[in-house]
Design an enzyme around this catalytic site. Structure first.
Site, PDB file in Angstrom:
ATOM      1  N   CYS A   2       0.835  -1.189   0.000  1.00 34.62           N
ATOM      2  CA  CYS A   2       0.000   0.000   0.000  1.00 34.62           C
ATOM      3  C   CYS A   2       0.882   1.257   0.000  1.00 34.62           C
ATOM      4  O   CYS A   2       1.991   1.239   0.526  1.00 34.62           O
ATOM      5  CB  CYS A   2      -0.942   0.110   1.191  1.00 34.62           C
ATOM      6  SG  CYS A   2      -1.975  -1.339   1.425  1.00 34.62           S
ATOM      7  N   ARG A  27       3.162   0.466  -5.362  1.00 34.48           N
ATOM      8  CA  ARG A  27       3.060  -0.261  -4.102  1.00 34.48           C
ATOM      9  C   ARG A  27       1.773  -1.077  -3.981  1.00 34.48           C
ATOM     10  O   ARG A  27       1.576  -1.791  -3.011  1.00 34.48           O
ATOM     11  CB  ARG A  27       3.146   0.709  -2.923  1.00 34.48           C
ATOM     12  CG  ARG A  27       4.425   1.499  -2.885  1.00 34.48           C
ATOM     13  CD  ARG A  27       4.412   2.488  -1.752  1.00 34.48           C
ATOM     14  NE  ARG A  27       4.450   1.831  -0.462  1.00 34.48           N
ATOM     15  CZ  ARG A  27       5.569   1.461   0.146  1.00 34.48           C
ATOM     16  NH1 ARG A  27       6.726   1.718  -0.396  1.00 34.48           N
ATOM     17  NH2 ARG A  27       5.529   0.864   1.313  1.00 34.48           N
ATOM     18  N   TRP A  73      -2.839  -2.525  -1.674  1.00 38.92           N
ATOM     19  CA  TRP A  73      -2.562  -3.896  -2.094  1.00 38.92           C
ATOM     20  C   TRP A  73      -3.191  -4.753  -1.017  1.00 38.92           C
ATOM     21  O   TRP A  73      -2.757  -4.744   0.131  1.00 38.92           O
ATOM     22  CB  TRP A  73      -1.053  -4.124  -2.167  1.00 38.92           C
ATOM     23  CG  TRP A  73      -0.691  -5.436  -2.775  1.00 38.92           C
ATOM     24  CD1 TRP A  73      -0.624  -5.726  -4.118  1.00 38.92           C
ATOM     25  CD2 TRP A  73      -0.334  -6.633  -2.087  1.00 38.92           C
ATOM     26  NE1 TRP A  73      -0.241  -7.033  -4.291  1.00 38.92           N
ATOM     27  CE2 TRP A  73      -0.051  -7.620  -3.067  1.00 38.92           C
ATOM     28  CE3 TRP A  73      -0.205  -6.992  -0.748  1.00 38.92           C
ATOM     29  CZ2 TRP A  73       0.330  -8.916  -2.749  1.00 38.92           C
ATOM     30  CZ3 TRP A  73       0.174  -8.292  -0.426  1.00 38.92           C
ATOM     31  CH2 TRP A  73       0.440  -9.235  -1.421  1.00 38.92           C
ATOM     32  N   ASN A  99      -0.650   1.438   5.967  1.00 44.14           N
ATOM     33  CA  ASN A  99       0.156   0.472   5.211  1.00 44.14           C
ATOM     34  C   ASN A  99       0.764  -0.480   6.235  1.00 44.14           C
ATOM     35  O   ASN A  99       1.468  -0.033   7.132  1.00 44.14           O
ATOM     36  CB  ASN A  99       1.240   1.231   4.439  1.00 44.14           C
ATOM     37  CG  ASN A  99       2.366   0.337   3.948  1.00 44.14           C
ATOM     38  OD1 ASN A  99       3.515   0.753   3.877  1.00 44.14           O
ATOM     39  ND2 ASN A  99       2.056  -0.875   3.596  1.00 44.14           N
ATOM     40  N   GLY A 100       0.449  -1.772   6.091  1.00 43.49           N
ATOM     41  CA  GLY A 100       0.990  -2.738   7.052  1.00 43.49           C
ATOM     42  C   GLY A 100      -0.080  -3.737   7.443  1.00 43.49           C
ATOM     43  O   GLY A 100      -1.121  -3.832   6.782  1.00 43.49           O
ATOM     44  N   GLU A 485      15.993 -15.283 -14.007  1.00 44.71           N
ATOM     45  CA  GLU A 485      15.475 -13.922 -14.037  1.00 44.71           C
ATOM     46  C   GLU A 485      14.656 -13.698 -15.319  1.00 44.71           C
ATOM     47  O   GLU A 485      13.614 -13.047 -15.291  1.00 44.71           O
ATOM     48  CB  GLU A 485      16.646 -12.918 -13.906  1.00 44.71           C
ATOM     49  CG  GLU A 485      16.297 -11.460 -13.993  1.00 44.71           C
ATOM     50  CD  GLU A 485      15.278 -10.974 -12.975  1.00 44.71           C
ATOM     51  OE1 GLU A 485      14.931 -11.692 -12.041  1.00 44.71           O
ATOM     52  OE2 GLU A 485      14.788  -9.837 -13.165  1.00 44.71           O
ATOM     53  N   LYS A 489      10.736 -12.587 -15.280  1.00 50.44           N
ATOM     54  CA  LYS A 489      10.249 -11.372 -15.967  1.00 50.44           C
ATOM     55  C   LYS A 489       9.047 -11.718 -16.828  1.00 50.44           C
ATOM     56  O   LYS A 489       8.052 -11.016 -16.837  1.00 50.44           O
ATOM     57  CB  LYS A 489      11.326 -10.757 -16.884  1.00 50.44           C
ATOM     58  CG  LYS A 489      12.437  -9.995 -16.249  1.00 50.44           C
ATOM     59  CD  LYS A 489      12.059  -8.665 -15.676  1.00 50.44           C
ATOM     60  CE  LYS A 489      11.561  -8.748 -14.305  1.00 50.44           C
ATOM     61  NZ  LYS A 489      12.356  -8.936 -13.168  1.00 50.44           N
ATOM     62  N   GLU A 492       5.884 -12.617 -14.688  1.00 45.21           N
ATOM     63  CA  GLU A 492       5.372 -11.456 -13.934  1.00 45.21           C
ATOM     64  C   GLU A 492       4.483 -10.567 -14.792  1.00 45.21           C
ATOM     65  O   GLU A 492       3.459 -10.097 -14.353  1.00 45.21           O
ATOM     66  CB  GLU A 492       6.539 -10.550 -13.498  1.00 45.21           C
ATOM     67  CG  GLU A 492       7.299 -10.983 -12.322  1.00 45.21           C
ATOM     68  CD  GLU A 492       8.352  -9.956 -11.913  1.00 45.21           C
ATOM     69  OE1 GLU A 492       8.258  -9.469 -10.792  1.00 45.21           O
ATOM     70  OE2 GLU A 492       9.270  -9.646 -12.715  1.00 45.21           O
ATOM     71  N   HIS A 508      16.540 -33.885 -16.215  1.00 46.07           N
ATOM     72  CA  HIS A 508      15.963 -34.515 -15.025  1.00 46.07           C
ATOM     73  C   HIS A 508      14.501 -34.122 -14.823  1.00 46.07           C
ATOM     74  O   HIS A 508      13.984 -34.175 -13.719  1.00 46.07           O
ATOM     75  CB  HIS A 508      16.789 -34.158 -13.790  1.00 46.07           C
ATOM     76  CG  HIS A 508      18.201 -34.633 -13.886  1.00 46.07           C
ATOM     77  ND1 HIS A 508      18.538 -35.962 -13.892  1.00 46.07           N
ATOM     78  CD2 HIS A 508      19.369 -33.971 -14.028  1.00 46.07           C
ATOM     79  CE1 HIS A 508      19.850 -36.102 -14.019  1.00 46.07           C
ATOM     80  NE2 HIS A 508      20.375 -34.890 -14.104  1.00 46.07           N
ATOM     81  N   LYS A 607       5.358  -3.617  -6.110  1.00 46.16           N
ATOM     82  CA  LYS A 607       6.803  -3.458  -6.204  1.00 46.16           C
ATOM     83  C   LYS A 607       7.487  -3.687  -4.863  1.00 46.16           C
ATOM     84  O   LYS A 607       8.558  -4.247  -4.794  1.00 46.16           O
ATOM     85  CB  LYS A 607       7.124  -2.062  -6.727  1.00 46.16           C
ATOM     86  CG  LYS A 607       8.593  -1.878  -6.930  1.00 46.16           C
ATOM     87  CD  LYS A 607       8.906  -1.138  -8.185  1.00 46.16           C
ATOM     88  CE  LYS A 607      10.359  -1.278  -8.537  1.00 46.16           C
ATOM     89  NZ  LYS A 607      10.683  -2.542  -9.179  1.00 46.16           N
TER      90      LYS A 607
END
Ligand code: G6P
Length: 612
Positions: A2, A27, A73, A99-100, A485, A489, A492, A508, A607
């Site tokens: 948030c 956020r 969020w 926020n939290g 990575e 990407k 996401e 494997h 983020k």
């Protein structure tokens, strides 16, 4: 997560809050809302993004020079209008943004319900403002004292701002575990989750510490006390952030802008740190601890997401060059698995935001066991950078796109410098190798510039695979984290399932997935077990997989087997992640754009993950 922003001054608050919320949308963007104070409190809030809020509030009265704003969020309660912030107290005389996570909210809510409180949302935040109202009334306290006393009953993390109908010249903020910055302007004050909503109004800021409460009154000085009611002297700092860094600068998305900024951001992360003539690296932030690092029996790297991938590159570099054993841990696992940590360990946390809750908690654990804790953070003044014993900033500049790009290459650059520095201190690197690597490192920004010229080709490849349902990414050695990575990407931002694998591990398991529908991206640059990676490419080809290779310029063997070839300039094997990751960033970007995805704000992500 948030984002929160608040204004107290003489100007109209609404446009300032909206602009601030847009900056903070990275956020979270499940819902947005504001509360304005003008002869009473008016809350406007709705599910969706800041654009939806603007639309929703278009015809409302938005006057008022005091206000709070929030972009959410969702953690407690689904993302809907009722759960959007701000939340009123029961008597609607107070409003809060938060926020939290208030972990004991359920118990508090039951107690408050028994005392007659009625809740309109499922959020922990609404419980907190009711608690403050309750404490204020029952204990006959001033609002600031009521906030303070209420916070002593709270378990969890918070950054909160409160405004009150009867106090049109007052903002109250408090924080624990979630970030909060106070902006001090000319006859005006700001509070926000980070400095991005503040920078265009003032450069004077105070970063609140945990369990501090700030009282901002027009015409008065900033007043800070902690929840034990001890007054603190505010430490006013000057922001180094620039406004241009927060805008798209002609690019359609922040992500693309940030990909193209990498020649500069990598140069910035090296600036002033390399001395070629003497073959030395200086990392000013760790000077007092570098001997301790060089003597470490073991280094543990903790991080999450993309930063964890940078940590893997760091492991390869530090072990290879400085010969110190390194373990790379997901912070979320490390913190809960009773790890063995000693005073001789050095724990390095890598974090773009410097706020990731799991990484922060992992560091706190390491600190409590006496380990030396070092930060590699991008955001100056962030929580991680403040709790660590020492650290090196990555200096990539603000990263707004939720998918990390330039922060990753800046982290890898700083870890390379750290590894070289430790290697030199420990005498584990020959002077010629050190010189060669430092010279090549200095050329990286130029080579990144050249690598970015693959953009049109990558776009063309993206066109052909935009409808794929799965992707496999393979690499070995230094290119293994690059493959991880690349896959992260893609998933996401395009929502295509993708897996990164060490190329040799493919046999494997993942090899069973390969058929004519499966695009396989292989990072097959020279050295790095090149011949063996070529064999892995053969294995994919034999099963009719579509092969996209990232190779060193002039390559013929791997290229001869591939359906698509992306060439990157030649550099030292140890530095290849800085080049090879760039076309993979571009590939995910173009595929996501072609699929109509919201590149800068992918669904369900944020983020900065300031919750567990
Ligand atoms: C979130 C972001 C990722 C980031 C990760 C760790 O998941 O979406 O891009 O890599 O958090 O964040 P940090 O700020 O600690 O690097």
């Amino acid at each position: 997560m948030c984002g929160i922003v608040a204004y107290l001054g003489k100007k109209e608050a609404y446009p300032i809050l909206i602009k601030g919320l847009r900056r903070l949308e990275y956020r979270g963007y499940d819902s947005a809302g504001v509360c304005l104070l003008n002869h009473g409190l008016k809350v406007y809030k709705c599910k969706g993004k800041v654009d939806d809020l603007e639309h929703f509030a278009a015809s409302m009265d938005k006057s008022g020079s005091v206000g709070i704003g929030h972009t959410r969020w969702a953690t407690h309660g689904e993302p809907n209008d009722a759960n959007a912030h701000p939340h009123y107290s029961g008597n609607e005389e107070l409003a809060i943004i938060h926020n939290g996570i208030i972990e004991n909210y359920d118990t508090l809510r039951e107690e408050l319900r028994m005392r007659g409180h009625v809740f309109k949302s499922d959020t922990d935040t609404e419980v907190l403002i009711h608690l403050i109202e309750d404490v204020k009334k029952n204990e006959d306290l001033t609002l600031v004292d009521a906030v303070r006393v209420a916070l002593t009953q709270v378990v969890g993390a918070y950054a909160i701002v409160i405004i009150a109908k009867d106090h049109p010249d007052l903002l109250i903020g408090a924080k624990k575990g979630s970030p909060m910055v106070v902006g001090i302007g000319d006859g005006e004050f700001f509070l926000a989750s980070d400095a991005t909503p503040i920078v265009e109004h003032t450069k004077n800021v105070v970063y609140l510490e945990d369990e501090e409460i700030v009282e901002l009154r027009l015409g008065e000085k900033v007043r800070i006390r902690n929840i034990k009611n001890e007054y603190k002297t505010p430490y006013i700092q000057e922001l180094e952030m620039h406004l241009e860094e927060l805008e798209k600068g002609g690019f359609p998305h922040f992500m693309l802008k940030e990909i193209f900024e990498q020649p500069r951001s990598i140069a910035d992360s090296m600036r002033g740190r390399i001395h070629l003539e003497s073959g030395k690296v200086t990392l000013g932030g760790i000077i007092d601890y570098e001997q301790k690092m060089a003597n470490a029996k073991r280094i543990i790297i903790v991080a999450c997401g993309t930063s964890w991938h940078a940590g893997l590159v760091g492991e390869y570099l530090i072990e290879d060059l400085a010969r110190i054993p390194v373990e790379v841990e997901y912070a979320s696992e490390f913190r809960y698995r009773n790890p063995i940590i000693t005073e001789e360990d050095v724990v390095i946390a890598i974090s773009q935001s410097g706020e990731t809750a799991d990484t922060l908690a992992a560091l706190e654990l390491a600190k409590s066991k006496g380990a030396t804790i070092i930060g590699v953070c991008n955001v100056v003044g962030s929580s991680i950078s403040r709790i660590t014993d020492a650290g090196s900033y990555t200096h990539a500049g603000p990263e707004i796109g939720v998918a990390s790009t330039k922060a990753f290459t800046a982290q890898v650059t700083v870890l390379t410098l750290m590894a070289l520095h430790l290697a030199q201190k420990r005498g584990t690197i020959a002077h010629s190798r050190l010189q060669r690597l430092l010279t090549s490192l200095q050329q990286i920004p130029e080579l990144v510039e050249e690598t970015l010229k693959t953009d049109a080709l990558v776009q063309h490849i993206a066109e052909q695979y935009k409808d794929a349902r799965n992707f496999l990414y393979l690499g070995r050695g230094y290119n293994f984290p690059v493959a991880l990575e690349g896959a992260l990407k893609l998933k996401e931002i395009s929502y295509i399932h993708a897996e990164g694998y060490p190329a040799a591990e493919m046999k494997h398991g993942p090899i069973a997935l390969i058929d004519a529908e499966m695009p396989v991206v292989v990072v097959a640059t020279k050295k790095g077990n090149y011949e063996k990676v070529v064999s892995n490419i053969q294995e994919v080809k034999a099963r009719k997989g579509k092969i996209i290779v990232v190779v060193t310029k002039g390559d013929t063997v791997a290229s001869g087997l591939a359906d698509h070839v992306i060439e990157v300039p030649n550099t030292e094997e140890e530095l290849m992640p800085l080049l090879a990751s760039i076309p993979l960033q571009l590939l995910s970007y173009h595929i996501a754009v072609m699929r109509g995805c919201n590149v800068d704000q992918p669904r369900n992500l944020a983020k900065s993950v300031t919750v567990e």
